[in-house]
Design an enzyme around this catalytic site. Structure first.
Site, short mmCIF file in Angstrom:
data_model
loop_
_atom_site.label_atom_id
_atom_site.label_comp_id
_atom_site.label_asym_id
_atom_site.label_seq_id
_atom_site.Cartn_x
_atom_site.Cartn_y
_atom_site.Cartn_z
N ARG A 76 0.32 -1.73 -0.02
CA ARG A 76 0.18 0.03 0.11
C ARG A 76 0.44 0.77 0.11
NH1 ARG A 76 -2.10 -3.83 2.82
NH2 ARG A 76 -1.23 -3.02 4.81
N GLU A 113 6.09 -9.52 16.44
CA GLU A 113 6.09 -9.14 17.18
C GLU A 113 6.37 -11.28 17.32
OE1 GLU A 113 1.40 -9.33 17.78
OE2 GLU A 113 1.85 -9.89 19.28
P1 AMP Z 1 5.46 -1.62 11.24
O1 AMP Z 1 6.19 -2.87 11.01
O2 AMP Z 1 4.46 -2.71 13.21
O3 AMP Z 1 5.11 -0.49 11.55
O4 AMP Z 1 4.09 -2.32 10.78
C1 AMP Z 1 3.39 -1.72 9.16
C2 AMP Z 1 3.09 -2.21 8.31
O5 AMP Z 1 2.27 -3.01 8.32
C3 AMP Z 1 2.27 -1.34 7.12
O6 AMP Z 1 3.10 -2.01 5.92
C4 AMP Z 1 0.61 -1.57 7.74
O7 AMP Z 1 0.78 -1.49 6.29
C5 AMP Z 1 0.60 -2.66 7.76
N1 AMP Z 1 0.15 -2.42 9.06
C6 AMP Z 1 0.20 -2.46 11.10
N2 AMP Z 1 -0.46 -3.31 11.24
C7 AMP Z 1 -2.04 -2.58 10.39
C8 AMP Z 1 -3.70 -1.88 10.59
N3 AMP Z 1 -4.04 -2.70 11.68
N4 AMP Z 1 -4.12 -1.63 9.75
C9 AMP Z 1 -3.62 -1.25 8.46
N5 AMP Z 1 -2.04 -1.91 8.08
C10 AMP Z 1 -1.42 -2.96 9.22
#
Ligand code: AMP
Length: 190
Positions: A76, A113
């Protein structure tokens, strides 16, 4: 009745702040992709051109400097990252999950996680000394965006900032990113 609902709701969007408009369009999908996660679905935003334009403007307004390139994170992050790069007339570079890019790549492994994930970038996509902006649709824990920052630095380029449409503030993702750049733009916070 349906016509009435559409005609009342769509014109009012442009009267709302950008953050309120984004929140009005985002669809919360509980327990996707796994139990306990509330997925922030941005696909309804893509159906509203005026909001897409406002998002590109909003991301541009957050920039402290014009970057030399934008990297967008699969998948995205490709949508608005590419629009923004075109608007700024600068290259757009893809960061993808391992095994998807066709040419020679450099990789970065980062913690999830449970377990780890690997992201990649083509090895010749950035020039040494370039100032590069990282874009994704959503900042959660910051692990993915930080891995993108490491890939940029591994190519001898600098991270000039990060920009996201949505931030899940309670996960403190900015803490991971701030050591790479304090220019972090998030248009809507939860
Ligand atoms: P992070 O590495 O934990 O910051 O996760 C970010 C990535 O995971 C991004 O590419 C987001 O599109 C996806 N992502 C994580 N949590 C969500 C959520 N609750 N809703 C939509 N996309 C998420």
């Amino acid at each position: 009745m349906l016509f009435l609902k559409i005609s009342l709701s769509l014109p009012s969007l442009h009267l709302m702040s950008l953050e309120s408009t984004i929140k009005a369009l985002i669809r919360d999908v509980p327990d996707f992709p796994k139990p306990g996660i509330v997925f922030k679905d941005i696909t309804p935003i893509l159906e509203n051109q005026e909001t897409c334009n406002r998002i590109v403007e909003g991301l541009m307004n957050g920039l402290q400097m014009k970057p030399d390139a934008i990297v967008g994170i699969e998948s995205r992050g490709f949508l608005f990252g590419f629009l923004l790069a075109n608007k700024l007339n600068i290259p757009f570079v893809l960061i993808r999950k391992a095994g998807k890019l066709p040419y020679k790549t450099i990789q970065c492994e980062y913690a999830l996680e449970y377990g780890t994930a690997v992201v990649e970038m083509h090895e010749d996509s950035l020039k040494k000394g370039w100032n590069v902006l990282v874009h994704d649709d959503l900042l959660a824990t910051g692990g993915t965006a930080e891995a993108a920052a490491r890939l940029i630095q591994a190519q001898g380029a600098n991270v000039s900032g990060f920009c996201f449409i949505v931030e899940l503030e309670f996960l403190n993702g900015k803490q991971k990113l701030i050591k790479h750049s304090n220019n972090i733009t998030c248009l809507a916070q939860y």
